[in-house]
Design a protein around this motif. Structure first.
Motif, PDB file in Angstrom:
ATOM      1  N   GLU A  12       0.827  -1.204   0.000  1.00 48.63           N
ATOM      2  CA  GLU A  12       0.000   0.000   0.000  1.00 48.63           C
ATOM      3  C   GLU A  12       0.863   1.257   0.000  1.00 48.63           C
ATOM      4  OE1 GLU A  12      -3.467  -0.061   2.219  1.00 48.63           O
ATOM      5  OE2 GLU A  12      -3.830  -1.947   1.152  1.00 48.63           O
ATOM      6  N   THR A  13       0.307   2.351  -0.498  1.00 47.59           N
ATOM      7  CA  THR A  13       1.074   3.601  -0.525  1.00 47.59           C
ATOM      8  C   THR A  13       1.419   4.056   0.888  1.00 47.59           C
ATOM      9  OG1 THR A  13      -1.020   4.769  -0.642  1.00 47.59           O
ATOM     10  CG2 THR A  13       0.172   4.493  -2.696  1.00 47.59           C
ATOM     11  N   GLY A  14       0.626   3.605   1.868  1.00 44.78           N
ATOM     12  CA  GLY A  14       0.889   3.966   3.256  1.00 44.78           C
ATOM     13  C   GLY A  14       2.257   3.496   3.746  1.00 44.78           C
ATOM     14  N   THR A  15       2.865   2.558   3.039  1.00 41.50           N
ATOM     15  CA  THR A  15       4.184   2.077   3.451  1.00 41.50           C
ATOM     16  C   THR A  15       5.302   3.000   2.967  1.00 41.50           C
ATOM     17  OG1 THR A  15       4.449   0.726   1.462  1.00 41.50           O
ATOM     18  CG2 THR A  15       3.414  -0.340   3.353  1.00 41.50           C
ATOM     19  N   LEU A  16       4.962   4.011   2.180  1.00 44.30           N
ATOM     20  CA  LEU A  16       5.980   4.957   1.717  1.00 44.30           C
ATOM     21  C   LEU A  16       6.213   6.022   2.787  1.00 44.30           C
ATOM     22  CD1 LEU A  16       4.707   5.481  -1.930  1.00 44.30           C
ATOM     23  CD2 LEU A  16       6.697   4.144  -1.221  1.00 44.30           C
ATOM     24  N   ASP A  17       7.429   6.585   2.786  1.00 44.91           N
ATOM     25  CA  ASP A  17       7.745   7.638   3.752  1.00 44.91           C
ATOM     26  C   ASP A  17       6.816   8.830   3.564  1.00 44.91           C
ATOM     27  OD1 ASP A  17       9.736   6.247   4.860  1.00 44.91           O
ATOM     28  OD2 ASP A  17      11.372   7.228   3.743  1.00 44.91           O
ATOM     29  N   GLY A  18       6.264   9.287   4.655  1.00 43.78           N
ATOM     30  CA  GLY A  18       5.480  10.515   4.613  1.00 43.78           C
ATOM     31  C   GLY A  18       4.045  10.344   4.156  1.00 43.78           C
ATOM     32  N   VAL A  19       3.598   9.118   3.938  1.00 46.90           N
ATOM     33  CA  VAL A  19       2.195   8.937   3.543  1.00 46.90           C
ATOM     34  C   VAL A  19       1.373   8.423   4.720  1.00 46.90           C
ATOM     35  CG1 VAL A  19       0.589   7.858   1.942  1.00 46.90           C
ATOM     36  CG2 VAL A  19       2.891   8.414   1.191  1.00 46.90           C
ATOM     37  N   GLY A  20       0.543   9.295   5.257  1.00 48.53           N
ATOM     38  CA  GLY A  20      -0.370   8.907   6.327  1.00 48.53           C
ATOM     39  C   GLY A  20      -1.776   8.948   5.777  1.00 48.53           C
ATOM     40  N   PRO A  21      -2.764   8.785   6.651  1.00 48.54           N
ATOM     41  CA  PRO A  21      -4.156   8.784   6.204  1.00 48.54           C
ATOM     42  C   PRO A  21      -4.527  10.066   5.444  1.00 48.54           C
ATOM     43  CG  PRO A  21      -3.997   8.293   8.559  1.00 48.54           C
ATOM     44  CD  PRO A  21      -2.627   8.610   8.096  1.00 48.54           C
ATOM     45  N   LYS A  22      -3.874  11.187   5.821  1.00 49.24           N
ATOM     46  CA  LYS A  22      -4.254  12.457   5.206  1.00 49.24           C
ATOM     47  C   LYS A  22      -3.873  12.508   3.729  1.00 49.24           C
ATOM     48  CE  LYS A  22      -3.151  16.661   6.626  1.00 49.24           C
ATOM     49  NZ  LYS A  22      -2.415  17.488   7.594  1.00 49.24           N
ATOM     50  N   LEU A  23      -2.760  11.910   3.391  1.00 51.08           N
ATOM     51  CA  LEU A  23      -2.319  11.901   2.004  1.00 51.08           C
ATOM     52  C   LEU A  23      -2.948  10.734   1.244  1.00 51.08           C
ATOM     53  CD1 LEU A  23      -0.572  13.919   0.674  1.00 51.08           C
ATOM     54  CD2 LEU A  23       1.410  12.446   1.016  1.00 51.08           C
ATOM     55  N   ALA A  24      -3.266   9.675   1.996  1.00 51.29           N
ATOM     56  CA  ALA A  24      -3.833   8.494   1.344  1.00 51.29           C
ATOM     57  C   ALA A  24      -5.159   8.833   0.651  1.00 51.29           C
ATOM     58  CB  ALA A  24      -4.037   7.375   2.358  1.00 51.29           C
ATOM     59  N   PRO A  26      -6.331  11.839  -0.928  1.00 49.75           N
ATOM     60  CA  PRO A  26      -6.206  12.374  -2.296  1.00 49.75           C
ATOM     61  C   PRO A  26      -5.537  11.383  -3.254  1.00 49.75           C
ATOM     62  CG  PRO A  26      -4.798  13.594  -0.751  1.00 49.75           C
ATOM     63  CD  PRO A  26      -5.693  12.723   0.057  1.00 49.75           C
ATOM     64  N   LEU A  27      -4.647  10.564  -2.759  1.00 51.30           N
ATOM     65  CA  LEU A  27      -4.031   9.547  -3.617  1.00 51.30           C
ATOM     66  C   LEU A  27      -5.086   8.546  -4.077  1.00 51.30           C
ATOM     67  CD1 LEU A  27      -0.654   8.801  -1.770  1.00 51.30           C
ATOM     68  CD2 LEU A  27      -0.947   9.954  -3.964  1.00 51.30           C
ATOM     69  N   GLY A  28      -5.911   8.140  -3.122  1.00 54.55           N
ATOM     70  CA  GLY A  28      -6.974   7.192  -3.437  1.00 54.55           C
ATOM     71  C   GLY A  28      -7.910   7.731  -4.504  1.00 54.55           C
ATOM     72  N   LYS A  29      -8.161   9.030  -4.448  1.00 52.66           N
ATOM     73  CA  LYS A  29      -9.045   9.653  -5.438  1.00 52.66           C
ATOM     74  C   LYS A  29      -8.514   9.495  -6.854  1.00 52.66           C
ATOM     75  CE  LYS A  29     -12.247  12.963  -3.944  1.00 52.66           C
ATOM     76  NZ  LYS A  29     -12.596  14.370  -3.699  1.00 52.66           N
ATOM     77  N   LEU A  30      -7.197   9.443  -6.963  1.00 49.58           N
ATOM     78  CA  LEU A  30      -6.582   9.261  -8.279  1.00 49.58           C
ATOM     79  C   LEU A  30      -6.409   7.777  -8.607  1.00 49.58           C
ATOM     80  CD1 LEU A  30      -3.792  11.969  -7.942  1.00 49.58           C
ATOM     81  CD2 LEU A  30      -5.701  12.056  -9.548  1.00 49.58           C
ATOM     82  N   GLY A  31      -6.917   6.922  -7.727  1.00 47.50           N
ATOM     83  CA  GLY A  31      -6.765   5.485  -7.949  1.00 47.50           C
ATOM     84  C   GLY A  31      -5.374   4.992  -7.599  1.00 47.50           C
ATOM     85  N   LEU A  32      -4.646   5.770  -6.781  1.00 46.03           N
ATOM     86  CA  LEU A  32      -3.282   5.382  -6.423  1.00 46.03           C
ATOM     87  C   LEU A  32      -3.281   4.811  -5.015  1.00 46.03           C
ATOM     88  CD1 LEU A  32      -1.542   8.631  -7.735  1.00 46.03           C
ATOM     89  CD2 LEU A  32      -2.004   6.520  -8.964  1.00 46.03           C
ATOM     90  N   THR A  33      -3.444   3.509  -4.913  1.00 50.00           N
ATOM     91  CA  THR A  33      -3.505   2.918  -3.584  1.00 50.00           C
ATOM     92  C   THR A  33      -2.295   2.038  -3.297  1.00 50.00           C
ATOM     93  OG1 THR A  33      -4.780   1.040  -4.396  1.00 50.00           O
ATOM     94  CG2 THR A  33      -6.029   2.914  -3.561  1.00 50.00           C
ATOM     95  N   ARG A  34      -1.598   1.630  -4.330  1.00 48.42           N
ATOM     96  CA  ARG A  34      -0.425   0.799  -4.112  1.00 48.42           C
ATOM     97  C   ARG A  34       0.802   1.375  -4.803  1.00 48.42           C
ATOM     98  NH1 ARG A  34      -3.715  -3.587  -6.580  1.00 48.42           N
ATOM     99  NH2 ARG A  34      -3.902  -1.675  -7.751  1.00 48.42           N
ATOM    100  N   VAL A 153       4.764  16.732 -15.218  1.00 54.38           N
ATOM    101  CA  VAL A 153       3.529  17.293 -14.673  1.00 54.38           C
ATOM    102  C   VAL A 153       2.544  16.140 -14.530  1.00 54.38           C
ATOM    103  CG1 VAL A 153       1.636  18.908 -15.049  1.00 54.38           C
ATOM    104  CG2 VAL A 153       3.945  19.473 -15.840  1.00 54.38           C
ATOM    105  N   TYR A 154       2.123  15.907 -13.305  1.00 54.69           N
ATOM    106  CA  TYR A 154       1.234  14.779 -13.025  1.00 54.69           C
ATOM    107  C   TYR A 154      -0.202  15.238 -12.837  1.00 54.69           C
ATOM    108  CZ  TYR A 154       5.482  12.124 -12.047  1.00 54.69           C
ATOM    109  OH  TYR A 154       6.682  11.501 -12.156  1.00 54.69           O
ATOM    110  N   ALA A 155      -1.121  14.343 -13.123  1.00 53.65           N
ATOM    111  CA  ALA A 155      -2.511  14.607 -12.755  1.00 53.65           C
ATOM    112  C   ALA A 155      -2.569  14.642 -11.231  1.00 53.65           C
ATOM    113  CB  ALA A 155      -3.408  13.506 -13.296  1.00 53.65           C
ATOM    114  N   LEU A 156      -3.266  15.635 -10.696  1.00 53.46           N
ATOM    115  CA  LEU A 156      -3.339  15.807  -9.241  1.00 53.46           C
ATOM    116  C   LEU A 156      -4.774  15.735  -8.764  1.00 53.46           C
ATOM    117  CD1 LEU A 156      -1.040  18.938  -8.715  1.00 53.46           C
ATOM    118  CD2 LEU A 156      -0.432  16.539  -8.394  1.00 53.46           C
TER     119      LEU A 156
END
Ligand code: ADP
Ligand code: MG
Length: 686
Positions: A12-24, A26-34, A153-156
């Motif tokens: 999961e993206t939560g295993t990356l440095d600096g990714v907590g529930p708060k960042l998870a 907006p990431l999830g909204k882009l379909g970025l969960t892993r 430039v990434y989709a945000l």
């Protein structure tokens, strides 16, 4: 089981440095969960900036690097609006550096009054003031470094910034394992493609078409292979050959003769049903082409053979409509038909379940509720799936497990997709095309109207509704966030309701299903005269009394999508009209699209043209959801590379159908990587 080598990618993206529930979020909204999703979140484009001495040398909209000295900080008034830092260049031009939301904290720190800073960003104009919104970089020294950056430039989504996302992508790329090569070596060498890991790294670093192509090819190969595995598995299964004696079909009292295309399709289906291998056929036909009657014939063949048939619809309201239509048509045949949806409860439901189990019900129509575990069939031999693209291949396989033996499957879609994409979506399914409309259809009068004439359009809608007819009003999906689109649709609905009273209903994607169904039902029953909607009405509803369609900002839609929308009208005997409202900033492609819409109503032609128009210069932003089953490959790449990937997959299947060899096992990794693992699962069973 997923190969262990892929584990780091599926963390999961939560295993990356600096990714907590708060960042998870907006990431999830882009379909970025892993981690994998981040690695494949490819840049939409790249920016390089031009260093300029002062703002006189820069054009509006240009990406620049310039030295600026802040002179004043202006906080947002009463907490609303942006935070602005006024600054001047060496020539004395004033420019505002504008920050929204929490970004103002950074501004306070980075831009002390009176101290020169290098600022990188896009120069814009706000009123009569020059401005840079959210500068990409602010640094104490050096246009030399900033001017040489080539940045992705990434989709945000809300809550993310470019540097933040780029940092996470960087972390994901560091975790990439070395994977075995699944591409045929000759193929890779001929195109000078990098290996998988390098391809991903390069695709994030700059515009490297070989790297991008390789990544797209991987995805296309995975897809072709998985669909071929489904097909191969299907050939191995034993179904039940169905032959009907025609006694029920003879009793039908259809008020029209079948078209040539309908007759041909029915014959093709009848041929498949007579085989032992279960049918896997797609019936492709534009809205109004008459797919229902074809399905009816197929189902009657099953009933004549003493078996049962089921029709699966994507929504409750469509299930209901199909049920009513089929019940009326089946009446003279004496076949028993029932409707089963998730809403049926208690005694009524029990009695339907009994009927399905003891075989007194011959045909059932419903939503996915008809395949719940509690539903048992006496002898289900044919499954018809309406609007196939709402269901994945995986679901189709689940259905296959329901009958005592694998039932025959007929999938129906109203999306007339081009041949290349048919291959991508449906793989090796056999296809019947209803490419001939029933006689006597009135063409839909299609007109392009400038958005400025909105008031006239509203008047026209008023006259139309006053005359007792119904209308659709479609609001587009154009803004950064879905919530903004919903807000726009709500505002339009409110305005039209104010004008026309509460006979105006609203339907959009975030509405609770019951409320959506209720609004649709009011419209279908004729109580509501005007249906305001986002594109959710694209699939489905049949309301013959609706004879006017208004589509706002029509240039934003793809041709295929416009065609689908327009197909909602022109379904009754009355003449129908479609008004395409266009904005004033119409691109060449936009103009061409709208002209084609006026010119033709042939869905297959529009689909091919749509692909041609979008293919080459496809902007990611114009990609339509559900368009293709791919997230990496663009339309252009699909056209160029799919035939190759398809041949490559076939070769691999022929040499190593069980994917046991070295390349075969690499291909298994590929299937898991792109989550086409349902393909692999079939291997084990067979
Ligand atoms: P689809 O599901 O392909 O959009 P339908 O099956 O709902 O289309 O058919 C649209 C309308 O055309 C229905 O009212 C149907 O009764 C009618 N229809 C179907 N086949 C014919 C035909 N051969 N001739 C005339 N009308 C037809
Ligand atoms: Mg239909």
């Amino acid at each position: 089981m997923r190969p262990d080598i892929l584990n780091p990618l599926f963390a999961e993206t939560g295993t990356l440095d600096g990714v907590g529930p708060k960042l998870a979020r907006p990431l999830g909204k882009l379909g970025l969960t892993r981690v994998r999703d981040l690695a494949y979140h490819l840049p939409e484009r790249f920016v390089t900036r031009r260093p300029v001495d002062d703002l006189d040398q820069a054009g509006e909209g240009e990406q620049i690097v310039v030295a600026l000295t802040p002179s004043e900080h202006r906080a947002a008034r009463s907490g609303r609006g942006p935070y602005r830092v006024l600054a001047h260049d060496s020539a004395g031009n004033v420019c505002a550096l504008t920050y929204f939301g929490r970004a103002s904290y950074t501004a306070k720190k980075q831009l002390p009054v009176g101290e020169k800073r290098w600022v990188a960003g896009r120069l814009d104009r706000y009123g009569d003031m020059l401005q840079i919104v959210h500068p990409d970089h602010v640094s104490e020294a050096g246009d030399a470094t900033l001017g040489h950056l080539c940045e992705p430039v990434y989709a945000l989504s809300e809550g993310l910034t470019q540097p933040r996302l780029a940092g996470l992508v960087g972390q994901a790329l560091e975790r990439l394992p070395d994977l075995p090569e699944w591409i045929e070596p000759g193929q890779r060498a001929a195109r000078d493609w990098p290996d998988w890991r390098r391809a991903l790294a390069q695709a994030h670093r700059g515009e490297d078409s070989a790297a991008r192509d390789r990544l797209a090819y991987d995805e296309l190969l995975a897809n072709s292979l998985a669909l071929m595995l489904v097909r191969a598995d299907n050939r191995r299964r034993r179904g039940q050959p169905l032959t009907g004696d025609g006694r029920l079909r003879e009793r039908l009292e259809l008020p029209f003769p079948l078209t040539g295309a309908q007759t041909r399709s029915i014959a093709e289906i009848e041929g498949d049903l007579g085989q032992e291998a279960p049918m896997l056929r797609l019936l492709q036909g534009d809205v109004g082409a008459g797919k229902t009657v074809v399905a009816l014939h197929a189902m009657l063949i099953a009933v004549e053979a003493g078996r049962q048939a089921a029709l699966l619809a994507p929504t409750e309201i469509l299930a209901r409509q199909h049920f009513e239509t089929l019940r009326a048509m089946l009446r003279p045949t004496g076949a028993e038909i029932a409707l089963l949806t998730g809403r049926d409860k208690g005694r009524a439901r029990e009695s339907i379940l009994m009927g399905l189990m003891d075989g007194t019900i011959n045909v059932v129509v419903g939503t996915h509720a008809i395949f719940q575990d509690s539903v048992a069939y006496r002898d289900l031999a044919l499954v018809v799936i309406d609007e196939q693209h709402r269901f994945g291949v995986a679901q189709r396989l689940q259905l296959a497990a329901k009958g005592r033996r694998t039932p025959h499957t007929l999938a129906m879609t109203a999306t007339p997709i081009p041949r290349t994409l048919t291959l991508a979506q449906y793989g090796e399914m056999d296809v019947s095309r209803l490419d001939e409309m029933p006689a006597g259809r009135q063409p839909i009068d299609t007109r392009v109207v400038a958005q400025e004439r909105l008031a006239d359009v509203v008047e026209a809608v008023g006259r139309h509704v006053a005359g007792g007819q119904q209308a659709y009003w479609v609001c587009p999906m154009v803004r950064e966030h879905e919530s903004e689109d919903i807000a726009a649709a709500e505002a339009r609905h409110a305005a039209l309701q104010e004008r026309f009273g509460d006979g105006v209903v609203l339907v959009h994607g975030q509405l609770a299903p019951e409320r959506k169904d209720a609004a649709m039902a009011r419209f279908a029953a004729g109580e509501a005269k005007l249906l305001v909607a986002t594109t959710v009405i694209e699939v489905g509803v049949d309301v013959p009394a609706a004879t006017l369609m208004v589509i706002e900002q029509a240039e934003r839609f793809g041709l295929a999508q416009l065609h689908q929308l327009r197909g909602r009208v022109g379904r009754g005997s009355e003449k129908s009209t479609c008004l395409l409202l266009r904005g004033d900033a119409l691109s060449e492609t936009g103009r061409e699209r709208l002209a084609l819409m006026r010119e033709t109503q042939d869905g297959f032609r529009l689909a091919e043209e749509d692909l041609r128009l979008r293919g080459g210069g496809e902007l990611l932003g114009t990609r339509q959801s559900g368009d293709t089953p791919f997230r990496v490959a663009t339309l252009d790449q699909i056209q160029r590379l799919l035939p190759l990937a398809h041949d490559d997959a076939r070769l691999l299947m022929e040499r190593d159908g069980g994917l046991e060899g070295e390349r075969g096992s690499a291909a298994r990794v590929l299937l898991y990587l792109f989550e086409r693992d349902w393909g692999v699962q079939l291997l084990r069973g067979g």
